[in-house]
Design a protein around this motif. Structure first.
Motif, PDB file in Angstrom:
ATOM      1  N   ALA A 175     -13.221   7.065  13.192  1.00 22.04           N
ATOM      2  CA  ALA A 175     -12.968   5.848  13.961  1.00 22.04           C
ATOM      3  C   ALA A 175     -11.492   5.887  14.351  1.00 22.04           C
ATOM      4  N   PRO A 176     -11.162   6.227  15.602  1.00 27.66           N
ATOM      5  CA  PRO A 176      -9.789   6.585  15.951  1.00 27.66           C
ATOM      6  C   PRO A 176      -8.775   5.446  16.031  1.00 27.66           C
ATOM      7  N   ARG A 177      -9.066   4.417  16.848  1.00 26.43           N
ATOM      8  CA  ARG A 177      -8.060   3.363  17.037  1.00 26.43           C
ATOM      9  C   ARG A 177      -8.673   2.211  17.826  1.00 26.43           C
ATOM     10  N   THR A 178      -7.928   1.124  17.915  1.00 21.92           N
ATOM     11  CA  THR A 178      -8.366  -0.043  18.680  1.00 21.92           C
ATOM     12  C   THR A 178      -8.662   0.351  20.127  1.00 21.92           C
ATOM     13  N   GLY A 179      -9.784  -0.133  20.643  1.00 23.92           N
ATOM     14  CA  GLY A 179     -10.184   0.195  22.009  1.00 23.92           C
ATOM     15  C   GLY A 179     -11.070   1.415  22.102  1.00 23.92           C
ATOM     16  N   LYS A 180     -11.252   2.118  20.999  1.00 26.35           N
ATOM     17  CA  LYS A 180     -12.110   3.305  20.970  1.00 26.35           C
ATOM     18  C   LYS A 180     -13.298   3.051  20.054  1.00 26.35           C
ATOM     19  N   SER A 181     -14.231   4.005  20.049  1.00 26.77           N
ATOM     20  CA  SER A 181     -15.405   3.930  19.185  1.00 26.77           C
ATOM     21  C   SER A 181     -15.459   5.168  18.302  1.00 26.77           C
ATOM     22  N   ILE A 182     -16.305   5.124  17.284  1.00 28.63           N
ATOM     23  CA  ILE A 182     -16.491   6.297  16.427  1.00 28.63           C
ATOM     24  C   ILE A 182     -16.895   7.481  17.296  1.00 28.63           C
ATOM     25  N   GLU A 183     -16.220   8.602  17.136  1.00 28.07           N
ATOM     26  CA  GLU A 183     -16.431   9.756  18.007  1.00 28.07           C
ATOM     27  C   GLU A 183     -16.182  11.052  17.257  1.00 28.07           C
ATOM     28  N   ILE A 184     -16.575  12.140  17.893  1.00 36.33           N
ATOM     29  CA  ILE A 184     -16.323  13.486  17.379  1.00 36.33           C
ATOM     30  C   ILE A 184     -15.121  14.062  18.126  1.00 36.33           C
ATOM     31  N   THR A 185     -14.182  14.618  17.381  1.00 40.22           N
ATOM     32  CA  THR A 185     -12.944  15.144  17.958  1.00 40.22           C
ATOM     33  C   THR A 185     -12.669  16.528  17.386  1.00 40.22           C
ATOM     34  N   SER A 186     -12.025  17.371  18.168  1.00 37.43           N
ATOM     35  CA  SER A 186     -11.666  18.710  17.704  1.00 37.43           C
ATOM     36  C   SER A 186     -10.307  18.684  17.009  1.00 37.43           C
ATOM     37  N   LEU A 187     -10.190  19.453  15.935  1.00 37.73           N
ATOM     38  CA  LEU A 187      -8.891  19.610  15.284  1.00 37.73           C
ATOM     39  C   LEU A 187      -7.926  20.391  16.168  1.00 37.73           C
ATOM     40  N   SER A 188      -8.448  21.017  17.219  1.00 40.52           N
ATOM     41  CA  SER A 188      -7.602  21.723  18.176  1.00 40.52           C
ATOM     42  C   SER A 188      -6.975  20.771  19.188  1.00 40.52           C
ATOM     43  N   ASN A 189      -7.439  19.513  19.191  1.00 43.95           N
ATOM     44  CA  ASN A 189      -6.839  18.500  20.051  1.00 43.95           C
ATOM     45  C   ASN A 189      -5.333  18.447  19.788  1.00 43.95           C
ATOM     46  N   LYS A 190      -4.540  18.425  20.850  1.00 42.88           N
ATOM     47  CA  LYS A 190      -3.088  18.521  20.707  1.00 42.88           C
ATOM     48  C   LYS A 190      -2.534  17.431  19.795  1.00 42.88           C
ATOM     49  N   TYR A 191      -2.983  16.198  19.982  1.00 38.88           N
ATOM     50  CA  TYR A 191      -2.467  15.094  19.183  1.00 38.88           C
ATOM     51  C   TYR A 191      -2.904  15.211  17.732  1.00 38.88           C
ATOM     52  N   TRP A 192      -4.233  15.315  17.509  1.00 35.96           N
ATOM     53  CA  TRP A 192      -4.734  15.320  16.141  1.00 35.96           C
ATOM     54  C   TRP A 192      -4.319  16.585  15.385  1.00 35.96           C
ATOM     55  N   GLY A 193      -4.242  17.701  16.094  1.00 34.41           N
ATOM     56  CA  GLY A 193      -3.792  18.929  15.454  1.00 34.41           C
ATOM     57  C   GLY A 193      -2.369  18.813  14.934  1.00 34.41           C
ATOM     58  N   SER A 194      -1.526  18.104  15.686  1.00 34.61           N
ATOM     59  CA  SER A 194      -0.123  17.950  15.285  1.00 34.61           C
ATOM     60  C   SER A 194       0.046  16.953  14.141  1.00 34.61           C
ATOM     61  N   LYS A 195      -0.938  16.073  13.957  1.00 32.90           N
ATOM     62  CA  LYS A 195      -0.856  15.047  12.915  1.00 32.90           C
ATOM     63  C   LYS A 195      -1.622  15.432  11.649  1.00 32.90           C
ATOM     64  N   TYR A 196      -2.325  16.558  11.681  1.00 30.62           N
ATOM     65  CA  TYR A 196      -3.158  16.954  10.543  1.00 30.62           C
ATOM     66  C   TYR A 196      -2.315  17.177   9.291  1.00 30.62           C
ATOM     67  N   ALA A 197      -2.835  16.709   8.145  1.00 31.72           N
ATOM     68  CA  ALA A 197      -2.118  16.872   6.872  1.00 31.72           C
ATOM     69  C   ALA A 197      -2.836  17.848   5.939  1.00 31.72           C
ATOM     70  N   PHE A 198      -4.075  17.517   5.533  1.00 28.21           N
ATOM     71  CA  PHE A 198      -4.831  18.362   4.610  1.00 28.21           C
ATOM     72  C   PHE A 198      -6.256  17.835   4.496  1.00 28.21           C
ATOM     73  N   GLY A 199      -7.084  18.584   3.772  1.00 32.13           N
ATOM     74  CA  GLY A 199      -8.446  18.152   3.495  1.00 32.13           C
ATOM     75  C   GLY A 199      -8.629  17.859   2.014  1.00 32.13           C
ATOM     76  N   ARG A 200      -9.646  17.069   1.697  1.00 28.67           N
ATOM     77  CA  ARG A 200     -10.030  16.794   0.311  1.00 28.67           C
ATOM     78  C   ARG A 200     -11.542  16.909   0.213  1.00 28.67           C
ATOM     79  N   ARG A 201     -12.004  17.430  -0.905  1.00 32.10           N
ATOM     80  CA  ARG A 201     -13.442  17.625  -1.121  1.00 32.10           C
ATOM     81  C   ARG A 201     -13.903  16.757  -2.289  1.00 32.10           C
TER      82      ARG A 201
END
Length: 212
Positions: A175-201
């Motif tokens: 769920a990305p942000r106000t004005g958007k809906s739940i969606e599928i996004t690529s980690l290769s996306n310029k914005y999200w790729g630059s903000k990525y921190a880590f994964g947890r299992r």
């Protein structure tokens, strides 16, 4: 065109989109689902054969949405991970709402994760993404598997401020942000790729699911 014909066409198109790999556009999948009068019927066809004959046993989503590590996908992206992804996919198109925790009124990112983990695995995650980032075990980006949580620093500094669910092929649902809906996004996306921190299992029957 009859409803059944439209549903069959939507199912075929959805499968083609998901098989397209990392280049699949999130808005194409979301719009496909939102154009139909009954999203749940489409998702049931997606999970089953889509042939109109009696539904066979569900095909594991690990076979439909392969994980980043194919050799491990069959054993790790099944069971509870399948249920997490099915639950998350069923909420595509639900509006983002700050502080939201329900499908009726909308979700924020951590409320969305709380909902699908509680519904699919019976686990009660903490309320915020920063707290959820302490759950389970750390996963490096190159070792992500379907069903892992992925975290982002969107506010600057070192604080975790966003979370989504990894579904394989370098993509995550969130769920990305106000004005958007739940969606599928690529980690290769310029914005999200630059903000990525880590994964947890977090596994259903694993003591590591508790806060470290």
């Amino acid at each position: 065109m009859t409803l059944s014909t439209r549903l069959a066409a939507a199912f075929s198109a959805l499968c083609l989109l998901l098989s397209a790999g990392g280049q699949t556009r999130a808005d194409e999948i979301e719009n496909l689902l939102n154009r139909q009068s009954d999203r749940q019927q489409i998702l049931r066809q997606f999970e089953n054969s889509g042939t109109g004959s009696p539904a066979p046993a569900k095909k594991p989503l690990a076979q439909i949405i392969p994980a980043a590590q194919p050799a491990a996908a069959a054993s790790t992206a099944s069971g509870s991970a399948d249920e997490l992804i099915r639950s998350a996919m069923g909420l595509l198109g639900v509006a983002y709402r700050y502080g939201g925790t329900s499908a009726r009124t909308g979700f924020d990112c951590s409320g969305f994760m709380q909902h699908i983990f509680r519904r699919s695995m019976g686990l009660n995650l903490p309320r915020t993404s920063a707290e959820q980032a302490k759950m389970g075990t750390h996963v490096n980006r190159g070792e992500l598997q379907a069903g892992d949580m992925v975290f982002f620093r969107t506010m600057g500094g070192g604080r975790i401020s966003h979370v989504g669910l990894y579904i394989g092929n370098n993509r995550f649902i969130h769920a990305p942000r106000t004005g958007k809906s739940i969606e599928i996004t690529s980690l290769s996306n310029k914005y999200w790729g630059s903000k990525y921190a880590f994964g947890r299992r977090v596994k259903k029957h694993d003591t590591a699911r508790f806060i470290n």
